[in-house]
Design an enzyme around this catalytic site. Structure first.
Site, PDB file in Angstrom:
ATOM      1  N   PRO A  35       0.831  -1.205   0.000  1.00 19.69           N
ATOM      2  CA  PRO A  35       0.000   0.000   0.000  1.00 19.69           C
ATOM      3  C   PRO A  35       0.863   1.252   0.000  1.00 19.69           C
ATOM      4  O   PRO A  35       1.782   1.374   0.802  1.00 19.69           O
ATOM      5  CB  PRO A  35      -0.803  -0.125   1.304  1.00 19.69           C
ATOM      6  CG  PRO A  35       0.029  -1.003   2.179  1.00 19.69           C
ATOM      7  CD  PRO A  35       0.722  -1.961   1.263  1.00 19.69           C
ATOM      8  N   ALA A  68      -3.892   3.391   1.507  1.00 18.46           N
ATOM      9  CA  ALA A  68      -4.729   3.458   2.699  1.00 18.46           C
ATOM     10  C   ALA A  68      -5.979   4.274   2.429  1.00 18.46           C
ATOM     11  O   ALA A  68      -5.914   5.394   1.914  1.00 18.46           O
ATOM     12  CB  ALA A  68      -3.939   4.069   3.852  1.00 18.46           C
ATOM     13  N   GLN A 111      -6.748  -1.451   1.853  1.00 18.41           N
ATOM     14  CA  GLN A 111      -6.220  -1.170   3.187  1.00 18.41           C
ATOM     15  C   GLN A 111      -7.111  -0.139   3.872  1.00 18.41           C
ATOM     16  O   GLN A 111      -7.338   0.949   3.340  1.00 18.41           O
ATOM     17  CB  GLN A 111      -4.784  -0.656   3.133  1.00 18.41           C
ATOM     18  CG  GLN A 111      -4.162  -0.547   4.531  1.00 18.41           C
ATOM     19  CD  GLN A 111      -2.790   0.076   4.532  1.00 18.41           C
ATOM     20  OE1 GLN A 111      -2.656   1.274   4.303  1.00 18.41           O
ATOM     21  NE2 GLN A 111      -1.765  -0.714   4.806  1.00 18.41           N
ATOM     22  N   HIS A 157      -5.054  -1.500   8.854  1.00 17.15           N
ATOM     23  CA  HIS A 157      -3.775  -0.806   9.055  1.00 17.15           C
ATOM     24  C   HIS A 157      -3.579  -0.535  10.548  1.00 17.15           C
ATOM     25  O   HIS A 157      -4.182   0.375  11.113  1.00 17.15           O
ATOM     26  CB  HIS A 157      -3.777   0.492   8.270  1.00 17.15           C
ATOM     27  CG  HIS A 157      -2.414   1.084   8.051  1.00 17.15           C
ATOM     28  ND1 HIS A 157      -1.312   0.710   8.778  1.00 17.15           N
ATOM     29  CD2 HIS A 157      -1.967   2.033   7.174  1.00 17.15           C
ATOM     30  CE1 HIS A 157      -0.253   1.398   8.364  1.00 17.15           C
ATOM     31  NE2 HIS A 157      -0.636   2.206   7.388  1.00 17.15           N
ATOM     32  N   TYR A 162       0.016   5.158  13.211  1.00 16.34           N
ATOM     33  CA  TYR A 162      -1.359   5.628  13.077  1.00 16.34           C
ATOM     34  C   TYR A 162      -2.198   5.131  14.260  1.00 16.34           C
ATOM     35  O   TYR A 162      -1.683   4.542  15.197  1.00 16.34           O
ATOM     36  CB  TYR A 162      -1.923   5.208  11.721  1.00 16.34           C
ATOM     37  CG  TYR A 162      -1.156   5.809  10.567  1.00 16.34           C
ATOM     38  CD1 TYR A 162      -0.999   7.199  10.467  1.00 16.34           C
ATOM     39  CD2 TYR A 162      -0.557   5.017   9.589  1.00 16.34           C
ATOM     40  CE1 TYR A 162      -0.269   7.766   9.426  1.00 16.34           C
ATOM     41  CE2 TYR A 162       0.171   5.578   8.540  1.00 16.34           C
ATOM     42  CZ  TYR A 162       0.316   6.952   8.463  1.00 16.34           C
ATOM     43  OH  TYR A 162       1.033   7.519   7.451  1.00 16.34           O
ATOM     44  N   ARG A 209      -1.871  -5.245   9.064  1.00 12.81           N
ATOM     45  CA  ARG A 209      -0.490  -4.761   8.946  1.00 12.81           C
ATOM     46  C   ARG A 209      -0.030  -4.280  10.316  1.00 12.81           C
ATOM     47  O   ARG A 209      -0.719  -3.501  10.986  1.00 12.81           O
ATOM     48  CB  ARG A 209      -0.401  -3.629   7.924  1.00 12.81           C
ATOM     49  CG  ARG A 209       1.026  -3.079   7.712  1.00 12.81           C
ATOM     50  CD  ARG A 209       0.994  -2.023   6.627  1.00 12.81           C
ATOM     51  NE  ARG A 209       2.241  -1.310   6.454  1.00 12.81           N
ATOM     52  CZ  ARG A 209       3.163  -1.572   5.535  1.00 12.81           C
ATOM     53  NH1 ARG A 209       2.981  -2.590   4.715  1.00 12.81           N
ATOM     54  NH2 ARG A 209       4.249  -0.846   5.427  1.00 12.81           N
ATOM     55  N   ALA A 275       7.515  -6.798   4.974  1.00 16.18           N
ATOM     56  CA  ALA A 275       7.669  -5.545   4.249  1.00 16.18           C
ATOM     57  C   ALA A 275       8.848  -4.783   4.810  1.00 16.18           C
ATOM     58  O   ALA A 275       9.289  -5.030   5.928  1.00 16.18           O
ATOM     59  CB  ALA A 275       6.398  -4.706   4.374  1.00 16.18           C
ATOM     60  N   GLY A 276       9.351  -3.841   3.999  1.00 15.05           N
ATOM     61  CA  GLY A 276      10.378  -2.963   4.529  1.00 15.05           C
ATOM     62  C   GLY A 276      11.677  -2.941   3.764  1.00 15.05           C
ATOM     63  O   GLY A 276      12.685  -3.485   4.223  1.00 15.05           O
ATOM     64  N   GLY A 277      11.687  -2.311   2.601  1.00 14.14           N
ATOM     65  CA  GLY A 277      12.935  -2.071   1.887  1.00 14.14           C
ATOM     66  C   GLY A 277      13.574  -3.286   1.239  1.00 14.14           C
ATOM     67  O   GLY A 277      14.783  -3.287   0.981  1.00 14.14           O
TER      68      GLY A 277
END
Length: 329
Positions: A35, A68, A111, A157, A162, A209, A275-277
């Protein structure tokens, strides 16, 4: 790239390009479009140009997660031009976009998001129990709307600082009621949302997530928080758990760490997505080590595959992970 062609010739299996059965969804590969907020949905309504954006990134049997989408008119304070899914007009705007993705054979989840702009450490600003109950119902209705719009499912999410992440993390959540204090209490809000959403649309259509390790909202024991959530989610039999890797301390900043998602992966009974790079090498390695089933990509590395390779079946990763003026959501 030649690596993919050489892999075919030598019979080497490329994990990212192997099929995967995610319950009733039969995926042709394990690269997921993450997302990414685009800030181009004027007046909180998804625009027709999003058809091009998402179909460019759709492959037959590919899995996509939408940017999102807000669950209510109060969910996106400070985030203008992001899409919503709480009104009939918004639902109708999403329909042709979702239809276009399906026509290309993609699996598309929406999402669902509440930004949680207010300072939850200030007792004068924090959500009341009544407001929390309303947000829970807003997520339920948004999930129902997403299915009406044609989405195959929803991702809750609960990451990246958030609203739901603010309740999970003890450096932000200083409440003394049923939603604060103990780990069980801090996890109560997102788990209630998971419960009602699963009841509304079916657990086989629900993912979540999480980002227990990031510093956007810090926790004193992220290992325990992540493991608790992974185990608690099993009660609801949801489809997948999508987790930011421990090295991602913000949505775009990495640091070296010895921490691992493996305990969460082992505890969670459904599909585990990371997730993440991740670039091509990292994505393949995390799958090869058995630390995840799927890897989502936010566009930090465009060299995941050769668009002209027969193996990729026209799988244009240069389009798939293009930043396209997007920001991670």
């Amino acid at each position: 790239m030649e690596e993919n062609r050489e892999g075919d010739e030598k019979g080497i299996i490329i994990p990212l390009l192997t099929p995967y059965n995610m319950a009733n969804f039969h995926l042709s590969h394990r690269i997921v479009l993450a997302p990414m907020s685009r800030m181009r949905s004027y007046n909180f309504i998804a625009q027709p140009h999003a058809i091009l954006y998402y179909t460019q990134r759709t492959t037959k049997g590919g899995f996509l997660i939408s940017e999102a989408s807000g669950i209510s008119e109060t969910a996106q304070e400070g985030y203008t031009n992001t899409p919503g899914i709480w009104t009939k007009e918004q639902v109708e705007a999403w329909k042709p976009i979702v239809r276009a993705v399906h026509e290309k054979g993609g699996v598309f989840f929406c999402q669902l998001w509440h930004a949680g702009k207010r300072d939850q450490t200030d007792e004068h600003n924090r959500f009341t129990v009544e407001e929390i109950s309303q947000v829970i119902d807003d997520f339920r209705m948004a999930a129902k709307n997403a299915i009406e719009a044609g989405f195959d499912g929803v991702e809750i999410h609960a990451a990246n600082g958030y609203l739901l992440d603010q309740f999970l993390k003890d450096h932000v959540n200083n409440r003394t009621d049923e939603y604060g204090g103990t780990l069980e209490n801090r996890c109560r809000f997102p788990l209630k949302i998971i419960k009602v959403v699963a009841q509304e649309i079916g657990s086989h259509r629900v993912g979540i997530r999480l980002s227990p390790y990031d510093n956007e909202c810090r926790d004193s024991n992220p290992d325990l928080l992540g493991l608790y959530m992974a185990e608690a989610l099993n009660k609801y039999n949801i489809l997948y758990c999508h987790v930011m890797q421990p090295s991602m301390i913000t949505q775009s900043e990495k640091q070296e760490t010895e921490r691992s998602l493996l305990p969460m992966r082992k505890a969670f009974k459904g599909t585990f997505m990371v997730a993440g790079g991740y670039d091509r090498t990292g994505g393949n390695e995390v799958l090869r080590r058995g630390e995840a089933d799927l890897s989502s990509v936010q566009g930090l590395d465009t060299e995941l595959g050769d668009p002209s390779s027969d193996k990729l079946n026209n799988f244009d990763m240069l389009n798939m992970v293009s930043r396209a003026s997007s920001l991670p959501s």
